[in-house]
Motif scaffolding. Structure first.
Motif, PDB file in Angstrom:
ATOM      1  N   LEU A  93       0.908  -1.211   0.026  1.00 31.86           N
ATOM      2  CA  LEU A  93      -0.076  -0.028   0.119  1.00 31.86           C
ATOM      3  C   LEU A  93       1.100   1.232   0.074  1.00 31.86           C
ATOM      4  O   LEU A  93       2.128   1.250   0.533  1.00 31.86           O
ATOM      5  CB  LEU A  93      -0.795  -0.116   1.250  1.00 31.86           C
ATOM      6  N   GLY A  95       2.547   4.499   1.326  1.00 27.57           N
ATOM      7  CA  GLY A  95       3.003   4.820   2.467  1.00 27.57           C
ATOM      8  C   GLY A  95       3.139   3.577   3.558  1.00 27.57           C
ATOM      9  O   GLY A  95       3.436   3.712   4.586  1.00 27.57           O
ATOM     10  N   LYS A  98       7.335   0.842   1.952  1.00 29.76           N
ATOM     11  CA  LYS A  98       7.868   0.068   0.907  1.00 29.76           C
ATOM     12  C   LYS A  98       9.401   0.493   0.340  1.00 29.76           C
ATOM     13  O   LYS A  98      10.215  -0.380   0.399  1.00 29.76           O
ATOM     14  CB  LYS A  98       6.843   0.048  -0.306  1.00 29.76           C
ATOM     15  N   THR A  99       9.551   1.742  -0.087  1.00 34.46           N
ATOM     16  CA  THR A  99      10.627   2.271  -0.521  1.00 34.46           C
ATOM     17  C   THR A  99      11.789   1.938   0.519  1.00 34.46           C
ATOM     18  O   THR A  99      12.749   1.474   0.275  1.00 34.46           O
ATOM     19  CB  THR A  99      10.512   3.692  -0.984  1.00 34.46           C
ATOM     20  N   THR A 100      11.391   2.530   1.496  1.00 33.67           N
ATOM     21  CA  THR A 100      12.349   2.563   2.699  1.00 33.67           C
ATOM     22  C   THR A 100      12.874   1.219   3.068  1.00 33.67           C
ATOM     23  O   THR A 100      13.974   0.919   3.141  1.00 33.67           O
ATOM     24  CB  THR A 100      11.829   2.938   4.178  1.00 33.67           C
ATOM     25  N   LYS A 104      16.406  -1.204   2.898  1.00 36.27           N
ATOM     26  CA  LYS A 104      16.983  -1.717   4.029  1.00 36.27           C
ATOM     27  C   LYS A 104      17.159  -3.344   3.732  1.00 36.27           C
ATOM     28  O   LYS A 104      18.222  -3.529   4.183  1.00 36.27           O
ATOM     29  CB  LYS A 104      15.768  -1.843   5.177  1.00 36.27           C
ATOM     30  N   ASP A 122       8.499   3.080  -9.709  1.00 33.49           N
ATOM     31  CA  ASP A 122       7.285   3.778  -9.299  1.00 33.49           C
ATOM     32  C   ASP A 122       7.233   5.013  -9.921  1.00 33.49           C
ATOM     33  O   ASP A 122       8.054   6.188  -9.577  1.00 33.49           O
ATOM     34  CB  ASP A 122       7.435   3.973  -7.727  1.00 33.49           C
ATOM     35  N   ARG A 125       4.092   8.119  -7.962  1.00 33.49           N
ATOM     36  CA  ARG A 125       4.248   9.155  -7.026  1.00 33.49           C
ATOM     37  C   ARG A 125       5.374   9.904  -7.391  1.00 33.49           C
ATOM     38  O   ARG A 125       6.561   9.482  -7.574  1.00 33.49           O
ATOM     39  CB  ARG A 125       4.562   8.575  -5.507  1.00 33.49           C
ATOM     40  N   GLY A 177       2.916   2.157  -4.649  1.00 31.22           N
ATOM     41  CA  GLY A 177       2.235   1.899  -3.930  1.00 31.22           C
ATOM     42  C   GLY A 177       0.582   2.034  -4.296  1.00 31.22           C
ATOM     43  O   GLY A 177       0.622   2.939  -4.729  1.00 31.22           O
ATOM     44  N   THR A 232       6.381  -3.483   8.489  1.00 31.02           N
ATOM     45  CA  THR A 232       7.191  -2.280   8.872  1.00 31.02           C
ATOM     46  C   THR A 232       6.470  -1.572  10.083  1.00 31.02           C
ATOM     47  O   THR A 232       5.304  -1.816  10.608  1.00 31.02           O
ATOM     48  CB  THR A 232       7.139  -1.181   7.765  1.00 31.02           C
ATOM     49  N   LYS A 233       7.152  -0.632  10.535  1.00 27.06           N
ATOM     50  CA  LYS A 233       6.800   0.111  11.725  1.00 27.06           C
ATOM     51  C   LYS A 233       6.500  -0.504  12.997  1.00 27.06           C
ATOM     52  O   LYS A 233       5.547  -0.174  13.892  1.00 27.06           O
ATOM     53  CB  LYS A 233       5.588   1.087  11.391  1.00 27.06           C
ATOM     54  N   THR A 259      12.084  -1.904  12.190  1.00 26.43           N
ATOM     55  CA  THR A 259      11.595  -1.263  13.430  1.00 26.43           C
ATOM     56  C   THR A 259      12.214   0.397  13.514  1.00 26.43           C
ATOM     57  O   THR A 259      12.335   0.758  14.845  1.00 26.43           O
ATOM     58  CB  THR A 259      12.480  -2.105  14.221  1.00 26.43           C
ATOM     59  N   GLU A 261      13.020   4.169  11.288  1.00 27.27           N
ATOM     60  CA  GLU A 261      13.196   4.813  10.073  1.00 27.27           C
ATOM     61  C   GLU A 261      14.449   4.577   9.299  1.00 27.27           C
ATOM     62  O   GLU A 261      14.721   4.656   8.236  1.00 27.27           O
ATOM     63  CB  GLU A 261      12.896   6.391   9.970  1.00 27.27           C
TER      64      GLU A 261
END
Ligand code: GTP
Length: 485
Positions: A93, A95, A98-100, A104, A122, A125, A177, A232-233, A259, A261
């Protein structure tokens, strides 16, 4: 269930209802929770259990196992092999991170000697390519993308071709996304997948997505062959129960969790701590391990008591600094206490950090008169401007340094504050068992994992001797079984 003397059908049902609530609050899908309840009832047949069996333990274990099973789709995901080209496509989705996560994932493998590369497909966006470029540059990972080309399929194919020629062994394709209602974007994603023929498609899911996880994951699965999930997050408040839904909907395992940014805030997924967290016992079970490793035995009960009251004071911080400094090579022990690692002591700067801690301690030393009320209070308001000035003067340090020390305290207090509210039985609630307690009894009450931490029966006997009576120990036992409510 912890309070019941006899475990019968009624107690089991109450216990299952309580767990159902916890799981729903952790965003586990209702249907999954209901299935789990049915399974548990099948597994735990109270009538069949011979007397003397530890029913409590059997029930707890059954629930834990059931949840672990729900996170295991039965087959491992495709695992790329070093030095052999694999294409991995990321979907998720908007935000979701995904890109981050692409970076990683690349960085994680690069550190292990792989040759990863990133392709930005992408085109939807604005700014997505810039973001990937920036991340990739920082991590020194080759990347491919275009500001002009609007066809993601073309970019993806070109990027994959180029990096195949360059002998990259892990070619990561980031896609736009999308939301499950966006049919056109889903079609585009399908085309990218068809054209690049990825060995693995990873579905990236934000841990806070909640009950929507199942439908979303299923929508992705219907368009592309999702083979793994990354959640994520996980550093936020959400417990990530949606992961169970994502596993169920995609029939693929969770492989990593995000875990934070930063690039290195990325961990291989480990099912047991994840399930503990879902049940509301996770956060502090790891926390407790660490406290046991660093805090001397005789200080532990008092520290736990204070933390359970939500009192992380400057004095506690001071004492923990002392403990850490006493333990030897600071680099090794520092990261053992929660919150004491990354920010207070960045890797490779141990000397500076040690000096900083000593400086903080000198400032706190000078607080015996002026700052005393602040040392033993967890109310940050007491640390006002005039007090900061006097502490600075008294310790011969700059105002800025006192404020920095105090900021550090506030940061740690926030992390350690999670211990607040741990259950400690009050004196009057002490059971007959605890009044006549001996180590033998105690070893049966404690969770096996904790018994191991303490050092088995021998360690337990020592600990009880040190404490003088079983009373405090019971307090700890209550806490260890109590969850973080
Ligand atoms: N706290 C925390 N933030 C994260 C994590 N992963 C990603 N983020 C943040 O989440 C936000 C969105 O991440 P992106 O990587 O831009 O998301 P995306 O899914 O690629 O977004 P689209 O390109 O629009 O699909 C950013 O601010 C990231 O820094 C994580 O594990 N923890």
């Amino acid at each position: 269930m912890s309070n019941a003397t006899i475990i019968d059908e009624k107690v089991l049902n109450e216990c299952l209802n309580e767990i159902t609530r916890a799981l729903l609050q952790s965003d586990v899908q209702f249907k999954l929770v209901r299935d789990m309840q049915t399974n548990i009832k099948k597994i735990v047949n109270l009538d069949d259990l011979a007397a003397g069996h530890n029913k409590r333990k059997i029930i707890q274990q059954a629930i834990f196992n059931e949840l672990c099973k729900m996170l295991d789709p039965g087959k491992p995901s495709f695992t790329p092999k070093k030095a052999k080209t694999s294409v991995v496509m990321f979907v998720g989705l908007q935000g979701s991170g995904k890109t981050t996560t692409c970076t990683k994932y690349a960085y994680y493998h690069q550190k292990k000697g792989w040759k990863p590369a990133l392709v930005c497909a992408d085109t939807f966006r604005a700014g997505a390519f810039d973001q990937l470029k920036q991340n990739a540059t920082k991590a020194k990972i080759p990347f491919y993308g275009s500001y002009m080309e609007s066809d993601p399929v073309k970019i993806a194919v070109e990027g994959v071709e180029r990096f195949k020629k360059e002998n990259c062994d892990l070619i990561i394709v980031d896609t736009s996304g999308r939301h499950k209602q966006e049919a056109a974007l889903f079609e585009e994603m399908r085309q990218v997948s068809e054209a690049t023929r990825p060995d693995l498609v990873i579905f990236v899911m934000d841990s806070s997505i909640g009950q929507a996880a199942f439908d979303q994951a299923q929508a992705f699965r219907q368009s592309v062959a999702v083979g793994a999930v990354i959640v994520t997050k996980m550093d936020g408040h959400a417990k990530g129960g949606g992961a169970l839904s994502a596993v169920a909907a995609t029939k693929s395992p969770v492989i990593f969790i995000g875990t934070g940014e930063h690039m290195d805030e990325f961990e291989v997924f480990d099912v047991k701590p994840f399930v503990s967290r879902l049940l509301g016992m996770g956060d502090w079970s790891g926390f407790m391990d660490k406290i046991h490793e660093v805090v001397p035995m005789d200080q532990q009960p008092e520290l736990l008591q204070k933390l359970s009251e939500g009192n992380f004071t400057l004095r506690i911080m001071y004492e923990q600094f002392q403990n850490i400094l006493k333990m030897g090579p600071i680099g090794q022990v520092f990261s053992m206490l929660p919150g004491f690692s990354a920010e207070l002591m960045p890797k490779g700067r141990e000397k500076e950090s040690q000096a900083k801690i000593k400086r903080y301690m000198t400032m706190m030393d000078s607080m015996t008169n002026e700052g005393k009320p602040v040392l033993d209070s967890s109310n940050p308001k007491l640390m006002n401007e005039s007090r900061i000035m006097r502490i600075a003067r008294g310790s011969g340090r700059q105002l800025r340094e006192v404020m920095e020390m105090f900021e550090e305290y506030k940061r740690l207090a926030k992390i350690w504050g999670k211990m607040k509210g741990l259950k400690i039985p009050k004196k009057g609630e002490m059971s007959a068992l605890s009044r006549n307690m001996n180590a033998q009894h105690m070893s049966k009450v404690l969770p096996p994992q904790m018994l191991k931490q303490i050092g088995g029966m021998g360690g337990l006997q020592n600990l009880m001797k040190q404490m003088g009576s079983g009373k405090d120990m019971m307090g700890m036992g209550g806490m260890f079984g109590g969850g973080d409510k």
